[in-house]
Design a protein around this motif. Structure first.
Motif, PDB file in Angstrom:
ATOM      1  N   VAL A 125       0.855  -1.182   0.000  1.00  0.00           N
ATOM      2  CA  VAL A 125       0.000   0.000   0.000  1.00  0.00           C
ATOM      3  C   VAL A 125       0.893   1.235   0.000  1.00  0.00           C
ATOM      4  N   THR A 126       0.883   1.953  -1.127  1.00  0.00           N
ATOM      5  CA  THR A 126       1.811   3.063  -1.331  1.00  0.00           C
ATOM      6  C   THR A 126       1.096   4.210  -2.024  1.00  0.00           C
ATOM      7  N   LEU A 127       1.431   5.425  -1.636  1.00  0.00           N
ATOM      8  CA  LEU A 127       0.947   6.616  -2.322  1.00  0.00           C
ATOM      9  C   LEU A 127       2.173   7.362  -2.825  1.00  0.00           C
ATOM     10  N   LYS A 128       2.279   7.528  -4.141  1.00  0.00           N
ATOM     11  CA  LYS A 128       3.488   8.072  -4.758  1.00  0.00           C
ATOM     12  C   LYS A 128       3.269   9.488  -5.260  1.00  0.00           C
ATOM     13  N   GLY A 129       4.367  10.166  -5.480  1.00  0.00           N
ATOM     14  CA  GLY A 129       4.279  11.436  -6.167  1.00  0.00           C
ATOM     15  C   GLY A 129       3.856  11.188  -7.602  1.00  0.00           C
ATOM     16  N   TRP A 178      -9.701  -7.836   1.986  1.00  0.00           N
ATOM     17  CA  TRP A 178     -10.583  -6.762   2.453  1.00  0.00           C
ATOM     18  C   TRP A 178      -9.815  -5.753   3.308  1.00  0.00           C
ATOM     19  N   ILE A 179      -8.945  -6.245   4.186  1.00  0.00           N
ATOM     20  CA  ILE A 179      -8.136  -5.349   5.020  1.00  0.00           C
ATOM     21  C   ILE A 179      -7.283  -4.446   4.148  1.00  0.00           C
ATOM     22  N   LYS A 180      -6.640  -5.037   3.148  1.00  0.00           N
ATOM     23  CA  LYS A 180      -5.748  -4.250   2.305  1.00  0.00           C
ATOM     24  C   LYS A 180      -6.496  -3.234   1.452  1.00  0.00           C
ATOM     25  N   GLU A 185      -8.194   2.334  -0.040  1.00  0.00           N
ATOM     26  CA  GLU A 185      -9.259   3.280  -0.361  1.00  0.00           C
ATOM     27  C   GLU A 185      -9.204   4.530   0.511  1.00  0.00           C
ATOM     28  N   LYS A 186      -8.784   4.379   1.756  1.00  0.00           N
ATOM     29  CA  LYS A 186      -8.622   5.556   2.612  1.00  0.00           C
ATOM     30  C   LYS A 186      -7.577   6.500   2.037  1.00  0.00           C
ATOM     31  N   ASP A 194     -12.772  14.057  -4.207  1.00  0.00           N
ATOM     32  CA  ASP A 194     -14.010  14.163  -4.975  1.00  0.00           C
ATOM     33  C   ASP A 194     -14.109  13.072  -6.036  1.00  0.00           C
ATOM     34  N   GLN A 195     -13.017  12.874  -6.773  1.00  0.00           N
ATOM     35  CA  GLN A 195     -13.026  11.890  -7.849  1.00  0.00           C
ATOM     36  C   GLN A 195     -13.254  10.474  -7.330  1.00  0.00           C
ATOM     37  N   TYR A 196     -12.546  10.131  -6.256  1.00  0.00           N
ATOM     38  CA  TYR A 196     -12.654   8.755  -5.776  1.00  0.00           C
ATOM     39  C   TYR A 196     -14.002   8.497  -5.108  1.00  0.00           C
ATOM     40  N   ALA A 197     -14.555   9.504  -4.444  1.00  0.00           N
ATOM     41  CA  ALA A 197     -15.878   9.351  -3.831  1.00  0.00           C
ATOM     42  C   ALA A 197     -16.931   9.074  -4.907  1.00  0.00           C
TER      43      ALA A 197
END
Length: 211
Positions: A125-129, A178-180, A185-186, A194-197
């Motif tokens: 689980v990673t959020l990148k530039g 499900w945990i992952k 999603e958070k 807005d887009q993901y919602a």
């Protein structure tokens, strides 16, 4: 007398041939699913860009442990003690071929999703530039198509093997995924509020129109 002996010999040969086919099929399922899960769990992102967020090792254990236990039950179930090794799904050719088709379909869906993600993909689980929100291809069908494909492959393998241990394994695999996905999603809601919602309202997580 000769006819009866010939009939018995032919029946024995057919039974052995059927058993060999099933053992071979089971071995191929083991290899295919085990290889995919190991590659998935061990893989890393191919991006060299700045990492905005990467989950800790302790958090990762929360979903790695259930899927490893589930995988063990699936692959080793027929060697475990009673009642885990008890076969409850009958060995029928129609069910076996259904499992084959489902496994191939699940793998194909995973590969399609992986290539659609491209450089946005990561095994953790990673959020990148420069992270993008992908909503095309399989992501227009479900929000987590790789997990859909993986679950399909596990279900297919359980159908082919048919033992109690495999059936017990399925909830563990589902809980792991499900945990992952909830954690992912958070992060996506933080990055694309807005887009993901809107995407969540439009497309289901794992099963089209259902879940």
């Amino acid at each position: 007398m000769v006819r009866r002996i010939t009939h018995e010999l032919c029946s024995c040969a057919c039974a052995k041939s059927e058993n060999y086919w099933f053992v071979s099929l089971r071995s191929q399922f083991h290899q295919l699913l085990l290889d995919f899960v190991c590659r998935y769990l061990a893989s890393r992102s191919v991006l060299d860009e700045t990492i905005g967020y990467r989950e800790s090792g302790w958090r990762r254990l929360g979903y790695v442990i259930p899927i490893l236990v589930g995988g063990y039950l699936v692959f080793k179930g027929d060697r475990l003690s009673d009642p885990l090794d008890l076969r409850v799904i009958p060995h029928v050719d129609a069910l076996a071929w259904t499992g084959v088709v489902l496994c191939i379909a699940g793998l194909a869906f995973c590969i399609w999703a992986r290539f659609t993600l491209g450089r946005n993909w990561s095994g953790v689980v990673t959020l990148k530039g420069g992270h993008e929100l992908i909503m095309r291809g399989p992501y227009a069908v479900v929000r987590h198509p790789i997990y859909t494909g993986l679950l399909t492959m596990f279900v297919a393998t359980v159908i082919v093997l048919g033992h109690v241990a495999g059936i017990i394994a399925l909830p563990l695999v589902f809980v792991s995924i499900w945990i992952k996905l909830r954690h992912e999603e958070k992060l996506m809601l933080q990055k694309f509020p807005d887009q993901y919602a809107a995407y969540q309202r439009r497309v289901k997580r794992l099963i089209p129109f259902i879940l």
